[in-house]
Write an enzyme that holds these catalytic residues in place. Structure first.
Site, PDB file in Angstrom:
ATOM      1  N   SER A   2       0.742  -1.315  -0.667  1.00 34.00           N
ATOM      2  CA  SER A   2      -0.097  -0.305  -0.745  1.00 34.00           C
ATOM      3  C   SER A   2       0.767   0.948   0.167  1.00 34.00           C
ATOM      4  O   SER A   2       1.922   1.518   0.623  1.00 34.00           O
ATOM      5  CB  SER A   2      -1.243  -0.151   1.102  1.00 34.00           C
ATOM      6  OG  SER A   2      -0.364   0.260   2.162  1.00 34.00           O
ATOM      7  N   ASP A   3       0.072   2.300  -0.389  1.00 37.44           N
ATOM      8  CA  ASP A   3       0.994   3.858   0.021  1.00 37.44           C
ATOM      9  C   ASP A   3       1.045   3.800   1.120  1.00 37.44           C
ATOM     10  O   ASP A   3      -0.059   3.590   1.782  1.00 37.44           O
ATOM     11  CB  ASP A   3       0.617   4.592  -1.111  1.00 37.44           C
ATOM     12  CG  ASP A   3       1.167   5.861  -1.449  1.00 37.44           C
ATOM     13  OD1 ASP A   3       2.602   6.111  -0.703  1.00 37.44           O
ATOM     14  OD2 ASP A   3       0.785   6.536  -2.533  1.00 37.44           O
ATOM     15  N   TRP A   4       1.580   4.720   2.014  1.00 41.02           N
ATOM     16  CA  TRP A   4       1.762   5.016   2.889  1.00 41.02           C
ATOM     17  C   TRP A   4       0.254   5.382   3.740  1.00 41.02           C
ATOM     18  O   TRP A   4       0.002   6.924   3.551  1.00 41.02           O
ATOM     19  CB  TRP A   4       2.111   6.039   3.808  1.00 41.02           C
ATOM     20  CG  TRP A   4       4.277   5.465   3.346  1.00 41.02           C
ATOM     21  CD1 TRP A   4       5.146   5.848   4.882  1.00 41.02           C
ATOM     22  CD2 TRP A   4       4.993   4.262   3.091  1.00 41.02           C
ATOM     23  NE1 TRP A   4       6.110   4.686   4.535  1.00 41.02           N
ATOM     24  CE2 TRP A   4       5.819   4.101   3.294  1.00 41.02           C
ATOM     25  CE3 TRP A   4       4.707   3.631   1.091  1.00 41.02           C
ATOM     26  CZ2 TRP A   4       6.669   3.280   2.817  1.00 41.02           C
ATOM     27  CZ3 TRP A   4       5.512   2.440   1.391  1.00 41.02           C
ATOM     28  CH2 TRP A   4       6.135   2.751   2.049  1.00 41.02           C
ATOM     29  N   GLY A   5      -0.007   4.682   4.448  1.00 39.52           N
ATOM     30  CA  GLY A   5      -1.875   4.505   5.202  1.00 39.52           C
ATOM     31  C   GLY A   5      -2.704   4.656   4.403  1.00 39.52           C
ATOM     32  O   GLY A   5      -3.589   4.804   4.471  1.00 39.52           O
ATOM     33  N   ALA A   6      -2.692   4.158   3.247  1.00 34.33           N
ATOM     34  CA  ALA A   6      -3.685   3.907   2.310  1.00 34.33           C
ATOM     35  C   ALA A   6      -4.377   2.218   2.120  1.00 34.33           C
ATOM     36  O   ALA A   6      -5.479   2.341   1.253  1.00 34.33           O
ATOM     37  CB  ALA A   6      -3.296   3.283   0.751  1.00 34.33           C
TER      38      ALA A   6
END
Length: 678
Positions: free
Chosen positions: A239-243
């Site tokens: 995932s993208d950071w926090g996605a």
């Protein structure tokens, strides 16, 4: 000894996937899950090691154009950005870029590079366009991403193709739903990621946005079905950071970054209660381990430290070479450039960007090099003039060749009037997290250029820009060079181009418009209404829009000039093979041409008027002719068929157009494709 040798031979005989399967089979549930989420550490992303099984920590770091190390600034090279490298249209340059970045990541102890960025430049204002090496064309992205990824991964560093998919705006990026039809998605936006898969990319990052109402990182259609099943991606999706918004391992997400909100204790509980099987967890771990084995990471003990200084003279020279190859000369009226320094010559060097230049965009893609070459000083060094940025003061060498610096419209007008030539340096930037409010240069730079152009008939402008920009003053100046985001060697590279040590050879990877909204995007298309951005333009954006609407931009896709000229001739079409000849008239230095082949489909196919299907950069060291042979694939004459959800070859009469840009097509012919037997 014999037993050890036998075991070593057995390991070598196994494929990376087999080795990954065998190792994962030895892992406990806790160990398996520990590889599927981030933890604390000194890199941007960190996954704990499993010493018992010889599994190293995953050290993931930004970014798409070099190692971002804000804690130790100046210890890595600020290479040109992804879009800048796209402007080279040069596979060898992309390989060099990837390899040198990989070397620095390895030297910093990282084994995953969070790049390259691949998204298509749908929206000219996108704040991250500078990061993405596809420009506005799927074939350009598909082609250029492959040598970049192979270069990175040749250094025992896993490349990460991002941001999958439709991360085409920063406005409301964490909430917006990109509403894209199936055909458009497959024909345009998937293509660069398909190129990454073809190159063996080890990891893919899913994006913040939603796609057709479902978060990218829990979208079973885009991840599980399209990326993994249809396109055959064998690596892992992070995932993208926090996605990460849910425990979406069954939907195609393999790893949550940078923490463990869902893929930690929540996943442990799901395995314990049987709602998620251990085999599902193990399959994601195998996807991580497979590229680690394939690239030699599992068999290499990289003990390098993030504190290391990995810069070198060789990388500085490489960065300069890349920046130089990416510079696009879009205008050179009366052959103003290159300049020749002669006795008594006075060169007005104008603009704060000549002294304190922007060389990189902002956000996770920003790298702070240990220097940034300023154009004024690079020019003075080149000409043997003492360095000085004193406004309005001539600085001269022993041959009475002088520079005079100015940084305001008033001082620039005075300096330009008395100068032999004027060089104006302008620039703007953008950053992750927001889109550009305007395509203008801003900070009164348009006024500055116009003032100098009116004061001196021999004015050249060099632009640093994160994407397309407006050039309302272009008729007031002789020459224009676009440097995009050139990295730390900007000034040195620009000086070598301006004074003719090298010919410019870049080509525009996206269209430069005449107005702020040339393509007439509505609010429903961008930035979206009620949380949805509708891709109602479908295939018709960028150069396809201009062709379909018979509109001329300021400067077209694929355009770029050199210190010489080229003549195209002798087009022949034999089946799917296109042959043509280019004759180059070379001046004082070698020149490069990038012939481009565009196809026009039969009208009933419903495709844009023309689409890029082949290109090749070639350098002519001297005047002469070269024959080019372009062999088209079945895919290049196919469209996405929504009825069967597959590629379908089109038959009939195709237009074949060859030239130096999409609007300078010097050769044209017809290719007949017979219908396939049913």
């Amino acid at each position: 000894m014999f037993a050890m040798l036998t075991m070593s031979v057995a390991v070598l005989a196994q494929t990376p996937a087999e080795r990954a399967e065998a190792l994962a089979a030895q892992m406990t549930v806790a160990e398996l899950i520990s590889m599927l989420h981030g933890s604390s550490g000194q890199y941007v992303g960190n996954v704990v090691a499993i010493p018992r099984l010889g599994i190293p920590a995953l050290n993931l770091n930004d970014g798409p154009q070099g190692f971002r190390d804000d804690a130790h600034p100046g210890t890595t090279t600020a290479f040109p950005s992804g879009l800048t490298m796209a402007a080279t249209w040069d596979e060898e340059m992309l390989s060099l870029w990837g390899t040198m970045m990989g070397e620095e990541f390895y030297g910093k102890g990282a084994n995953v590079q969070l790049g390259p960025g691949l998204c298509i430049a749908r929206i000219p204002q996108n704040g991250r366009n500078f990061e993405y090496l596809s420009g506005e064309d799927p074939h350009l992205g598909y082609t250029l991403v492959q040598p970049a990824i192979k270069g990175i991964q040749s250094q025992k560093v896993v490349a990460n193709a991002k941001h999958y998919v439709n991360n085409n705006q920063e406005t409301d990026r964490t909430t917006i739903s990109e509403m894209v039809d199936e055909r458009t998605e497959n024909e345009i936006y998937y293509a660069p990621f398909e190129g990454a898969v073809a190159a063996g990319v080890g990891s893919v990052m899913c994006s913040y946005n939603k796609i057709n109402g479902t978060w990218s990182c829990e979208n079973p259609d885009t991840l599980g079905r399209d990326l993994k099943a249809r396109n055959g991606f064998q690596g892992w999706v992070m995932s993208d950071w926090g996605a990460t918004h849910s425990l979406s391992i069954k939907d195609g997400l393999d790893q949550e970054m940078p923490s463990s909100n869902y893929f930690g204790k929540t996943l442990e509980a799901a395995v314990a209660n049987g709602s998620i099987s251990q085999d599902t967890v193990k399959a994601s771990v195998v996807r991580i381990l497979t590229p680690l084995f394939a690239l030699g990471i599992m068999d290499d003990n990289n003990t390098n430290s993030i504190t290391a200084n990995v810069t070198s003279t060789r990388h500085n020279e490489g960065a300069r070479n890349m920046s130089r190859h990416a510079m696009v000369m879009v205008q050179n009226n009366e052959n103003m450039l290159p300049l020749t320094a002669t006795t008594g010559m006075v060169i007005a060097v104008v603009g704060t960007q000549a002294v304190s230049p922007i060389v990189a965009g902002g956000g996770s893609g920003h790298v702070t090099g240990y220097y940034a070459s300023a154009p004024l000083y690079a020019i003075q060094d080149k000409l043997g003039i003492p360095r000085s940025s004193s406004v309005g003061t001539k600085q001269c060498n022993s041959n009475n060749v002088c520079t005079i610096y100015a940084n305001t419209p008033a001082s620039a007008a005075t300096a330009a009037k008395g100068a032999s030539a004027a060089l104006v340096f302008v620039g703007n930037t953008s950053s992750e997290g927001s889109d550009r409010k305007s395509l203008s240069l801003g900070s009164d730079q348009d006024e500055l250029v116009m003032t100098v152009g009116q004061a001196n008939a021999k004015t050249a402008v060099v632009i640093v820009t994160p994407g397309a920009c407006l050039t309302p003053w272009r008729t007031a100046v002789k020459s224009i060079i676009v440097a995009f985001m050139p990295g730390q060697e900007y000034g040195n590279a620009a000086a070598e181009i301006l004074f003719g040590d090298h010919s410019p050879s870049g080509r525009l990877p996206l269209t430069f418009p005449l107005t702020e909204n040339d393509q007439e995007f509505t609010a429903q298309q961008f930035p979206g209404v009620n949380g949805e951005a509708h891709y109602s333009e479908k295939l018709l954006f960028g150069y396809r829009y201009y062709l379909a609407n018979n509109k001329a931009p300021a400067f077209p896709f694929g355009h770029g000039l050199a210190y010489g000229n080229f003549v195209y001739s002798n087009l022949t079409i034999n089946g799917m093979t296109v042959t043509f000849e280019i004759t180059a008239h070379v001046g004082q230095v070698p020149i490069s041409e990038t012939p481009q082949l565009y196809l026009g489909f039969p009208a009933e196919a419903g495709e844009p008027p023309l689409q890029l299907k082949w290109f090749r950069k070639h350098t002519f060291p001297q005047s002469g002719s070269v024959t080019f042979i372009a062999t088209l694939s079945d895919r290049s004459i196919s469209v996405w068929d929504t009825a069967s959800s597959s590629w379908k070859q089109v038959s009939g009469q195709f237009r074949v157009a060859v030239g130096s840009s999409v609007q300078n097509l010097q050769l044209s012919g017809t290719m007949t494709v017979p219908a396939k037997d049913q």
